[in-house]
Design a protein around this motif. Structure first.
Motif, PDB file in Angstrom:
ATOM      1  N   ASP A  38      18.558 -12.237  31.173  1.00  0.00           N
ATOM      2  CA  ASP A  38      17.211 -12.550  31.639  1.00  0.00           C
ATOM      3  C   ASP A  38      16.308 -11.341  31.357  1.00  0.00           C
ATOM      4  O   ASP A  38      16.625 -10.219  31.765  1.00  0.00           O
ATOM      5  N   PRO A  39      15.172 -11.508  30.647  1.00  0.00           N
ATOM      6  CA  PRO A  39      14.294 -10.363  30.358  1.00  0.00           C
ATOM      7  C   PRO A  39      13.843  -9.605  31.602  1.00  0.00           C
ATOM      8  O   PRO A  39      13.549  -8.411  31.516  1.00  0.00           O
ATOM      9  N   ALA A  40      13.801 -10.279  32.756  1.00  0.00           N
ATOM     10  CA  ALA A  40      13.406  -9.596  33.995  1.00  0.00           C
ATOM     11  C   ALA A  40      14.431  -8.529  34.391  1.00  0.00           C
ATOM     12  O   ALA A  40      14.128  -7.634  35.193  1.00  0.00           O
ATOM     13  N   GLN A  41      15.643  -8.629  33.849  1.00  0.00           N
ATOM     14  CA  GLN A  41      16.690  -7.663  34.162  1.00  0.00           C
ATOM     15  C   GLN A  41      16.556  -6.385  33.345  1.00  0.00           C
ATOM     16  O   GLN A  41      17.197  -5.367  33.658  1.00  0.00           O
ATOM     17  N   TYR A  44      15.861  -2.704  35.001  1.00  0.00           N
ATOM     18  CA  TYR A  44      17.040  -2.116  35.637  1.00  0.00           C
ATOM     19  C   TYR A  44      18.058  -1.684  34.585  1.00  0.00           C
ATOM     20  O   TYR A  44      18.656  -0.596  34.680  1.00  0.00           O
ATOM     21  N   TYR A 209      22.914  -5.671  26.851  1.00  0.00           N
ATOM     22  CA  TYR A 209      21.952  -6.778  26.785  1.00  0.00           C
ATOM     23  C   TYR A 209      21.724  -7.188  25.325  1.00  0.00           C
ATOM     24  O   TYR A 209      21.768  -8.372  24.983  1.00  0.00           O
ATOM     25  N   LYS A 221      15.327 -12.745  22.654  1.00  0.00           N
ATOM     26  CA  LYS A 221      15.868 -11.727  23.552  1.00  0.00           C
ATOM     27  C   LYS A 221      16.204 -10.441  22.800  1.00  0.00           C
ATOM     28  O   LYS A 221      16.098  -9.339  23.362  1.00  0.00           O
ATOM     29  N   TRP A 224      12.993  -8.603  22.801  1.00  0.00           N
ATOM     30  CA  TRP A 224      12.746  -7.921  24.078  1.00  0.00           C
ATOM     31  C   TRP A 224      13.559  -6.620  24.176  1.00  0.00           C
ATOM     32  O   TRP A 224      13.063  -5.603  24.685  1.00  0.00           O
ATOM     33  N   THR A 228      12.005  -2.886  24.572  1.00  0.00           N
ATOM     34  CA  THR A 228      12.421  -1.996  25.657  1.00  0.00           C
ATOM     35  C   THR A 228      12.936  -0.675  25.123  1.00  0.00           C
ATOM     36  O   THR A 228      12.624   0.396  25.651  1.00  0.00           O
TER      37      THR A 228
END
Length: 557
Positions: A38-41, A44, A209, A221, A224, A228
């Motif tokens: 999940d990109p929201a992860q 962290y 990831y 993904k 993403w 990051t």
């Protein structure tokens, strides 16, 4: 300013403690591993990866100081430690992981800390060798005036190390540290998503990831993860490496002040605060204590020459002991391979190793022609350095795995074999050693020498022949030897490309070792690593070590 700096430090400590809590949770080797994509992860995951990277960098720095110092100060130890360093830098990250995962899981049973230590150890093995080679050279080529100064003032061993030797090698140490940090990023996927003996282990991080997104064939993904990674690299460069490179300018060995110096907003901000001065006051007693503790070993006024008979006798005894140990190790290794598969297992890696050797030679030659002029241009211009440093950092830190989707598409569309395209993927992890060391070498050339060349009107090839090439040659040798080792290491991920359901494989030693690691075939893995070490050590002894001696005798300031 003091309030802002104190608040920033407290926030940093809080984040480290908060993220570090996830490293000690319960973990079982029997549980299934699933990476949350999940990109929201990603925030962290980015924090966990950064924590591992900086812990590995701290360990690499300590290793560099101890190992390089021992090799530079003892001629007998040097004969063992430097060839051992050649072997260690040639052992691929996967080779270290095979042993490290089992060992650290056994050391911390039932805890995620075992996997964390294995991952940090893997990142350490991609960082330490380059820094150690660079600092070792700076110790062996210490300017004679500084050596005589420390003897005249009867410095203790600690005073000489901290006041003379570390400052003398600081510019190279910082730039090699930056390159090593980029090497850690390059192998992040292999360090966080581990496959050993048909068992998969994964840790929260950008590398795992990206590995999961690549395995799923999800380009969105993967994008993403790339974004990051770029944000992390640029942020670390702005907050950490840029201030360090600007601060290292103070250790330049020159008699004239440069008209242009590197600038850093963060460093200027810290200099306007009182905290650095207060920290120096707090740490000063520690330095005095270390100086007193090392005084028992005597001051640094040892004679420059020793009795030749005594030296020869010591060499024979030391060489005899070392030879017996090496012979015993080789005999035991041969017995192990003979009992498991027979010594014929070495035949295939020896043959495919020649193919990888050809790729390494081509890569280093092309990288030298391309990046040496660019590195000199960047190193001579502080303004250009400010612009190029973050760009080069992003490029050097870009894992080859992130390009696998594009590489598979390109190779399939154009019909280019991975046997040729693998050189490009290997270059992603190796060519930057030459660029970074060339930049460090160009920055270390004293300003007064450059101004003398300007006053004398020396331009073009004469300037390169008389100033630039001799000035950067020691740093280039360090870059060349680590680029060669990095290319061998990068062959592990460059000769086997997987994206979704498509797998491309090249003929080479890297593909051989990757296949043995994934299958848990320890005899073939040991044979592959042993042959890779043989090729690397042979290349270093025949080429790079001779260039090292030339740099020490002819091109040291």
């Amino acid at each position: 300013m003091d309030v802002v700096v104190a608040a920033a430090v407290l926030v940093l400590l809080y984040l480290v403690l908060r993220v570090g809590q996830g490293t000690t949770v319960r973990f079982s080797t029997d549980q299934s591993v699933r990476v949350d994509t999940d990109p929201a992860q990603l925030p962290y995951d980015a924090a966990r990866s950064l924590l591992r990277m900086f812990v590995a960098l701290a360990v690499s720095t300590a290793f560099t100081f101890i190992y390089a110092y021992a090799a530079a100060k003892s001629r007998r130890l040097e004969r063992i430690l430097i060839p051992a360093l050649d072997i260690l830098q040639s052992v691929p990250v996967l080779g270290f992981l095979t042993v490290a995962v089992s060992g650290f899981i056994a050391l911390f049973p039932g805890s995620m800390l075992g996997l964390e230590c294995a991952s940090i150890f893997a990142i350490f093995t991609s960082q330490a060798w380059n820094m150690t080679f660079g600092f070792y050279y700076s110790l062996t080529s210490l300017p004679r005036e500084l050596d005589e100064l420390s003897r005249s003032f009867r410095f203790t061993r600690w005073m000489r190390f901290w006041r003379v030797e570390v400052p003398s090698g600081m510019i190279g140490l910082v730039w090699n540290g930056m390159m090593s940090f980029g090497g850690g990023w390059f192998f992040l996927v292999a360090s966080e998503a581990i496959s050993v003996n048909n068992r998969d282990f994964a840790l929260p991080g950008v590398g795992s990831y990206a590995g999961a997104a690549i395995a799923d064939g999800d380009l969105g993904k993967v994008g993403w993860a790339i974004l990051t990674m770029a944000v992390m690299v640029i942020g670390v460069n702005f907050l950490f490496w840029r201030p360090l490179t600007a601060w290292a300018e103070r250790f330049k060995n020159e008699q004239a002040e440069a008209s242009e110096v590197q600038r850093s907003v963060v460093l200027n901000f810290l200099r306007r605060s009182n905290w650095p001065r207060l920290l120096g006051v707090v740490l000063r007693p520690v330095g005095r204590g270390l100086s007193r503790a090392t005084r028992v070993f005597g001051t640094d006024d040892r004679p420059l020459t020793v009795d030749p008979v005594r030296q020869r006798t010591g060499d024979l005894v030391f060489g005899g002991i070392a030879g017996v140990l090496v012979l015993w190790g080789l005999t035991d290794l041969g017995r192990y391979l003979h009992d498991r598969t027979g010594l014929g297992v070495l035949g295939e890696p020896l043959l495919v190793g020649l193919v990888t050797l050809a790729r390494v030679v081509i890569l280093v030659a092309v990288a030298t022609v391309i990046w040496v002029p660019i590195g000199v241009k960047i190193g001579f211009s502080p303004k250009l350095t400010r612009i190029a440093q973050p760009v080069v950092q992003v490029l050097a830190s870009f894992p080859a795995n992130f390009l696998f989707p594009l590489a598979v598409w390109f190779f399939l569309r154009t019909g280019v074999s991975l046997d040729v395209g693998g050189i490009l993927l290997m270059a992603l992890g190796a060519q930057w050693y030459i660029l970074f060391n060339t930049i460090a070498g160009a920055m270390s050339i004293p300003t007064d020498l450059r101004e003398a060349m300007d006053d004398l009107g020396v331009r073009g090839w004469q300037r390169w022949k008389r100033l630039i090439l001799p000035g950067i040659f020691p740093s280039y040798v360090t870059g060349g030897i680590t680029a060669s080792g990095g290319a061998w290491n990068a062959s592990i991920v460059a000769e086997v490309v997987v994206f979704g359901g498509t797998t491309l494989t090249a003929t080479g030693l890297g593909a051989y070792i990757a296949r043995a690691t994934a299958d848990g075939d320890f005899p073939h893995l040991i044979a592959g690593v042993a042959v890779m070490s043989l090729y690397v050590v042979g290349l270093n002894r025949l080429v790079w070590r001779r260039l090292y001696r030339l740099a020490e005798t002819r091109f040291a300031l």
